[in-house]
Scaffold this motif. Structure first.
Motif, PDB file in Angstrom:
ATOM      1  N   PHE A  42       0.831  -1.210   0.000  1.00 13.32           N
ATOM      2  CA  PHE A  42       0.000   0.000   0.000  1.00 13.32           C
ATOM      3  C   PHE A  42       0.864   1.257   0.000  1.00 13.32           C
ATOM      4  O   PHE A  42       0.546   2.240  -0.655  1.00 13.32           O
ATOM      5  CB  PHE A  42      -0.947  -0.006   1.202  1.00 13.32           C
ATOM      6  N   LEU A  45       2.004   2.150  -3.364  1.00  9.42           N
ATOM      7  CA  LEU A  45       0.942   2.757  -4.183  1.00  9.42           C
ATOM      8  C   LEU A  45       0.482   4.098  -3.613  1.00  9.42           C
ATOM      9  O   LEU A  45      -0.336   4.788  -4.235  1.00  9.42           O
ATOM     10  CB  LEU A  45      -0.261   1.797  -4.262  1.00  9.42           C
ATOM     11  N   GLY A  46       1.012   4.472  -2.468  1.00  7.44           N
ATOM     12  CA  GLY A  46       0.536   5.646  -1.744  1.00  7.44           C
ATOM     13  C   GLY A  46       1.203   6.962  -2.111  1.00  7.44           C
ATOM     14  O   GLY A  46       1.189   7.892  -1.312  1.00  7.44           O
ATOM     15  N   LEU A  51       1.699   6.314  -8.418  1.00  7.11           N
ATOM     16  CA  LEU A  51       0.437   5.688  -8.819  1.00  7.11           C
ATOM     17  C   LEU A  51       0.085   6.037 -10.270  1.00  7.11           C
ATOM     18  O   LEU A  51      -0.438   5.194 -11.006  1.00  7.11           O
ATOM     19  CB  LEU A  51      -0.676   6.134  -7.864  1.00  7.11           C
ATOM     20  N   ARG A  52       0.402   7.259 -10.683  1.00  5.79           N
ATOM     21  CA  ARG A  52       0.166   7.623 -12.096  1.00  5.79           C
ATOM     22  C   ARG A  52       1.036   6.772 -13.018  1.00  5.79           C
ATOM     23  O   ARG A  52       0.575   6.274 -14.050  1.00  5.79           O
ATOM     24  CB  ARG A  52       0.502   9.090 -12.338  1.00  5.79           C
ATOM     25  N   SER A  55      -0.422   3.272 -13.115  1.00  4.60           N
ATOM     26  CA  SER A  55      -1.636   3.184 -13.939  1.00  4.60           C
ATOM     27  C   SER A  55      -1.289   3.309 -15.417  1.00  4.60           C
ATOM     28  O   SER A  55      -1.936   2.707 -16.276  1.00  4.60           O
ATOM     29  CB  SER A  55      -2.650   4.261 -13.526  1.00  4.60           C
ATOM     30  N   SER A  59      -2.266   0.255 -17.776  1.00 10.22           N
ATOM     31  CA  SER A  59      -3.255   0.463 -18.834  1.00 10.22           C
ATOM     32  C   SER A  59      -2.620   0.410 -20.223  1.00 10.22           C
ATOM     33  O   SER A  59      -3.326   0.497 -21.231  1.00 10.22           O
ATOM     34  CB  SER A  59      -3.961   1.805 -18.630  1.00 10.22           C
TER      35      SER A  59
ATOM     36  N   VAL B  25      -7.211   0.477 -12.375  1.00  8.83           N
ATOM     37  CA  VAL B  25      -5.856   0.906 -12.726  1.00  8.83           C
ATOM     38  C   VAL B  25      -5.439   0.476 -14.139  1.00  8.83           C
ATOM     39  O   VAL B  25      -4.597   1.120 -14.761  1.00  8.83           O
ATOM     40  CB  VAL B  25      -4.866   0.400 -11.643  1.00  8.83           C
ATOM     41  N   ARG B  28      -7.179   3.053 -17.952  1.00  7.40           N
ATOM     42  CA  ARG B  28      -6.504   4.180 -18.621  1.00  7.40           C
ATOM     43  C   ARG B  28      -5.601   4.848 -17.603  1.00  7.40           C
ATOM     44  O   ARG B  28      -5.796   4.680 -16.395  1.00  7.40           O
ATOM     45  CB  ARG B  28      -7.518   5.172 -19.181  1.00  7.40           C
ATOM     46  N   PRO B  29      -4.610   5.624 -18.052  1.00  9.14           N
ATOM     47  CA  PRO B  29      -3.747   6.305 -17.075  1.00  9.14           C
ATOM     48  C   PRO B  29      -4.565   7.248 -16.195  1.00  9.14           C
ATOM     49  O   PRO B  29      -5.466   7.928 -16.677  1.00  9.14           O
ATOM     50  CB  PRO B  29      -2.773   7.095 -17.964  1.00  9.14           C
ATOM     51  N   PHE B  30      -4.256   7.265 -14.907  1.00 10.08           N
ATOM     52  CA  PHE B  30      -4.947   8.174 -13.987  1.00 10.08           C
ATOM     53  C   PHE B  30      -4.572   9.623 -14.296  1.00 10.08           C
ATOM     54  O   PHE B  30      -3.433   9.918 -14.642  1.00 10.08           O
ATOM     55  CB  PHE B  30      -4.521   7.899 -12.535  1.00 10.08           C
ATOM     56  N   SER B  31      -5.535  10.518 -14.110  1.00 11.28           N
ATOM     57  CA  SER B  31      -5.229  11.950 -14.127  1.00 11.28           C
ATOM     58  C   SER B  31      -4.519  12.289 -12.826  1.00 11.28           C
ATOM     59  O   SER B  31      -4.522  11.483 -11.874  1.00 11.28           O
ATOM     60  CB  SER B  31      -6.522  12.756 -14.239  1.00 11.28           C
ATOM     61  N   ALA B  32      -3.958  13.496 -12.756  1.00  8.18           N
ATOM     62  CA  ALA B  32      -3.273  13.912 -11.525  1.00  8.18           C
ATOM     63  C   ALA B  32      -4.239  13.894 -10.340  1.00  8.18           C
ATOM     64  O   ALA B  32      -3.894  13.432  -9.252  1.00  8.18           O
ATOM     65  CB  ALA B  32      -2.668  15.300 -11.711  1.00  8.18           C
ATOM     66  N   ALA B  35      -5.101  10.307  -9.268  1.00  9.03           N
ATOM     67  CA  ALA B  35      -3.950   9.704  -8.585  1.00  9.03           C
ATOM     68  C   ALA B  35      -3.818  10.252  -7.164  1.00  9.03           C
ATOM     69  O   ALA B  35      -3.532   9.513  -6.222  1.00  9.03           O
ATOM     70  CB  ALA B  35      -2.673   9.950  -9.377  1.00  9.03           C
ATOM     71  N   GLU B  36      -4.062  11.550  -6.998  1.00 10.79           N
ATOM     72  CA  GLU B  36      -4.008  12.179  -5.672  1.00 10.79           C
ATOM     73  C   GLU B  36      -5.004  11.519  -4.719  1.00 10.79           C
ATOM     74  O   GLU B  36      -4.681  11.156  -3.591  1.00 10.79           O
ATOM     75  CB  GLU B  36      -4.349  13.676  -5.764  1.00 10.79           C
ATOM     76  N   ALA B  38      -6.636   8.597  -4.970  1.00  6.52           N
ATOM     77  CA  ALA B  38      -6.403   7.172  -4.712  1.00  6.52           C
ATOM     78  C   ALA B  38      -5.152   6.971  -3.857  1.00  6.52           C
ATOM     79  O   ALA B  38      -5.146   6.132  -2.948  1.00  6.52           O
ATOM     80  CB  ALA B  38      -6.283   6.427  -6.034  1.00  6.52           C
ATOM     81  N   ALA B  39      -4.108   7.762  -4.128  1.00  6.04           N
ATOM     82  CA  ALA B  39      -2.856   7.608  -3.366  1.00  6.04           C
ATOM     83  C   ALA B  39      -3.079   7.913  -1.885  1.00  6.04           C
ATOM     84  O   ALA B  39      -2.458   7.292  -1.019  1.00  6.04           O
ATOM     85  CB  ALA B  39      -1.766   8.510  -3.935  1.00  6.04           C
ATOM     86  N   PHE B  42      -4.306   4.736  -0.310  1.00  3.55           N
ATOM     87  CA  PHE B  42      -3.247   3.735  -0.184  1.00  3.55           C
ATOM     88  C   PHE B  42      -2.245   4.149   0.890  1.00  3.55           C
ATOM     89  O   PHE B  42      -1.755   3.311   1.647  1.00  3.55           O
ATOM     90  CB  PHE B  42      -2.544   3.521  -1.534  1.00  3.55           C
ATOM     91  N   LYS B  43      -1.956   5.437   0.947  1.00  7.51           N
ATOM     92  CA  LYS B  43      -1.018   5.927   1.965  1.00  7.51           C
ATOM     93  C   LYS B  43      -1.559   5.661   3.368  1.00  7.51           C
ATOM     94  O   LYS B  43      -0.815   5.279   4.275  1.00  7.51           O
ATOM     95  CB  LYS B  43      -0.756   7.427   1.753  1.00  7.51           C
ATOM     96  N   LEU B 118      -7.939  -1.737  -8.010  1.00 10.00           N
ATOM     97  CA  LEU B 118      -6.844  -2.677  -8.245  1.00 10.00           C
ATOM     98  C   LEU B 118      -7.300  -3.920  -8.990  1.00 10.00           C
ATOM     99  O   LEU B 118      -6.475  -4.704  -9.459  1.00 10.00           O
ATOM    100  CB  LEU B 118      -6.220  -3.095  -6.910  1.00 10.00           C
TER     101      LEU B 118
END
Lengths: 122, 122
Positions: A42, A45-46, A51-52, A55, A59, B25, B28-32, B35-36, B38-39, B42-43, B118
């Motif tokens: 975690f 991925l945190g 994480l970008r 992904s 993808s 995940v 498609r690639p995550f946008s900024a 990612a913020e 979701a991270a 995970f954090k 995930l």
């Protein structure tokens, strides 16, 4: 024991499978060792940039990308390399050099075992 | 927009549902922003003591535990409180005072949306 080994038991052939040694989070309280192994995943991925990147690779066609494909997330190449190393250390990515370029691939079974950790709740 | 709102869209009644705004995940690639959001989740799960506390609550009857039930993970009560606060801030737990004790409950739909992030890979 490596993180990948704790989270994904080895198959007879030596390859990792998606069978998790850490139970789903709602099944019973984690032991200290289980929590250490899962938290490492975690934590990897945190981070938003990491994480970008993850992904982006996940993808990409076939869950694999060349480093040459993954340089457009707004950070310098050394930072990209640092994050990819962290994801590799956590067991979430593998890498392979082919000619000039290094290719990164998502470890599907490991990712699935992390997802299972959080699933089946309630 | 709060983290919970990004990861779990609001239902008409105002409660959060498990419908994630962040795609799996591998899609498609995550946008900024994705990612913020979701991270941050995970954090919050990326610390061994915090994860043990979380699994303790998640595996308790009904996915809910009194603070009086969760003091046996080898850290002092202020540390327990600190970690529970972090999990609440991430949207993974809610709390409610009943008489003398505060009860913590796992936000099942939010947890499910993180698992879905995930899942479905490959």
């Amino acid at each position: 024991m490596s993180n990948t080994q704790v989270l994904a038991a080895s198959e007879p052939g030596g390859a990792t499978s998606g069978v998790p040694c850490v139970p789903p989070v709602g099944e019973r309280p984690f032991s200290a060792g289980e929590a250490e192994a899962a938290a490492r995943m975690f934590k990897a991925l945190g981070d938003p940039v990491r994480l970008r990147l993850f992904s982006l690779i996940a993808s990409h066609e076939g869950g694999e990308a060349c480093v040459c494909d993954i340089s457009d997330v707004g950070v310098a190449q050394p930072t990209v390399s640092h994050h990819l190393k962290k994801l590799k250390e956590a067991g979430l990515l593998t890498s392979e050099r082919r000619g000039t370029w290094v290719y990164y691939r998502v470890e599907g079974p490991v990712l699935a075992s992390v997802a299972r950790l959080l699933g089946h709740f309630g």
